[in-house]
Design an enzyme around this catalytic site. Structure first.
Site, short mmCIF file in Angstrom:
data_model
loop_
_atom_site.label_atom_id
_atom_site.label_comp_id
_atom_site.label_asym_id
_atom_site.label_seq_id
_atom_site.Cartn_x
_atom_site.Cartn_y
_atom_site.Cartn_z
N LYS A 275 0.81 -1.22 0.00
CA LYS A 275 0.00 0.00 0.00
C LYS A 275 0.84 1.27 0.00
CE LYS A 275 -2.39 -0.72 3.78
NZ LYS A 275 -1.86 -2.02 4.23
N ARG B 93 -10.08 1.23 8.73
CA ARG B 93 -9.76 -0.17 8.98
C ARG B 93 -10.78 -0.87 9.85
NH1 ARG B 93 -3.50 0.87 8.66
NH2 ARG B 93 -2.66 -1.21 8.73
N ARG C 249 11.24 -6.43 5.11
CA ARG C 249 11.23 -5.02 5.50
C ARG C 249 11.77 -4.86 6.91
NH1 ARG C 249 5.55 -2.09 5.14
NH2 ARG C 249 5.25 -2.94 7.21
N ARG D 107 11.45 -2.00 11.60
CA ARG D 107 10.23 -1.53 12.25
C ARG D 107 9.87 -2.41 13.43
NH1 ARG D 107 5.34 0.03 8.26
NH2 ARG D 107 4.18 -1.05 9.89
N ARG E 41 -0.91 -8.92 13.16
CA ARG E 41 -1.42 -7.85 12.29
C ARG E 41 -2.27 -8.43 11.16
NH1 ARG E 41 3.65 -4.98 10.46
NH2 ARG E 41 2.24 -3.65 9.29
P1 AMP Z 1 0.44 0.61 8.70
O1 AMP Z 1 1.76 1.24 8.44
O2 AMP Z 1 -0.66 1.22 7.89
O3 AMP Z 1 0.48 -0.88 8.57
O4 AMP Z 1 0.06 0.91 10.23
C1 AMP Z 1 0.91 0.52 11.27
C2 AMP Z 1 0.14 0.41 12.57
O5 AMP Z 1 -0.45 1.67 12.90
C3 AMP Z 1 -1.02 -0.57 12.55
O6 AMP Z 1 -0.61 -1.90 12.77
C4 AMP Z 1 -1.89 -0.01 13.67
O7 AMP Z 1 -1.35 -0.33 14.94
C5 AMP Z 1 -1.72 1.49 13.48
N1 AMP Z 1 -2.76 2.00 12.53
C6 AMP Z 1 -2.55 2.54 11.31
N2 AMP Z 1 -3.70 2.90 10.73
C7 AMP Z 1 -4.68 2.57 11.61
C8 AMP Z 1 -6.11 2.65 11.60
N3 AMP Z 1 -6.76 3.16 10.54
N4 AMP Z 1 -6.78 2.22 12.69
C9 AMP Z 1 -6.14 1.73 13.75
N5 AMP Z 1 -4.81 1.58 13.84
C10 AMP Z 1 -4.08 2.00 12.77
#
Ligand code: AMP
Length: 194
Positions: free
Chosen positions: A14, A89, A128, A134, A145
């Site tokens: 993404k 989400r 990654r 990370r 996740r």
């Molecule tokens: P991402 O980089 O989009 O995978 O986001 C990393 C982490 O941030 C996720 O595993 C969640 O802990 C948090 N996060 C990001 N976007 C959201 C969302 N829309 N709702 C809740 N938690 C989020």
């Protein structure tokens, strides 16, 4: 004015595609994950609250996430379109976004769904982790996740499909190839750059 969502499992690509699409359409790519990581790094109050959830692979509570997105979408650069990467989400976030867009008298143009099989996304995420380190990219957290995605986010796809908004794209392959597929899929719906 193009308003897009990008949905897909962690590791589906993404972030990379969001940046390319944002550039193509001259709209800001808004990644809630990036915003949370930025806040964690700078040790803000929001960052402190979000970190515990992120480290475990859980979603940050809707109340925090929704407030953040409402604020971000009220900023001037989002007035003429945006691409939301990683939001909404949860069902609650879908309702919040509907409310935000409703109050702006606007709606979404399309929801790009990026697909990738589980083995491939786990492989990408572990890679990654090696490259970027990370905190939420350990194997155990990655598994969590993916579970949380299946439980809470995958069901949202049918909500947007019922509204006729979903453009399903195979996320496997070269980055430029995938971008090409997305642009084709959007063009087929009349969503094109000038
Ligand atoms: P991402 O980089 O989009 O995978 O986001 C990393 C982490 O941030 C996720 O595993 C969640 O802990 C948090 N996060 C990001 N976007 C959201 C969302 N829309 N709702 C809740 N938690 C989020």
């Amino acid at each position: 004015m193009t308003r897009l969502l990008l949905i897909g499992a962690p590791g589906a690509g993404k972030g990379t595609q969001a940046e390319r699409l944002a550039e193509t359409f001259s709209i800001p790519a808004i990644s809630t994950g990036d915003i949370f990581r930025h806040n964690v790094k700078n040790e803000t109050e929001l960052g402190k609250q979000a970190k515990a959830f992120m480290d475990r692979g859980e979603y940050v509570p809707d109340s925090l996430t929704n407030a953040l997105v409402r604020d971000r979408l009220s900023q001037a650069d989002a007035a003429n379109g945006f691409l939301l990467d990683g939001y909404p989400r949860t069902a609650d976030q879908v309702a919040e976004l509907d409310d935000i867009l409703g109050s702006m008298d606007t709606g979404l143009d399309a929801v790009v769904l990026l697909t990738a099989d589980t083995d491939e996304v786990v492989r990408r995420l572990l890679n990654r982790a090696l490259e970027q380190g990370r905190a939420d990219d350990t194997e155990e957290v990655i598994r969590r996740r993916l579970e949380v995605y299946e439980e809470q986010t995958a069901p949202l796809i049918s909500v947007y499909a019922d509204r006729g908004l979903v453009v399903m794209i195979d996320g496997l392959g070269e980055v430029t190839e995938v971008t090409g597929r997305i642009l084709e899929g959007l063009a087929a719906r009349g969503i094109e750059t000038l």
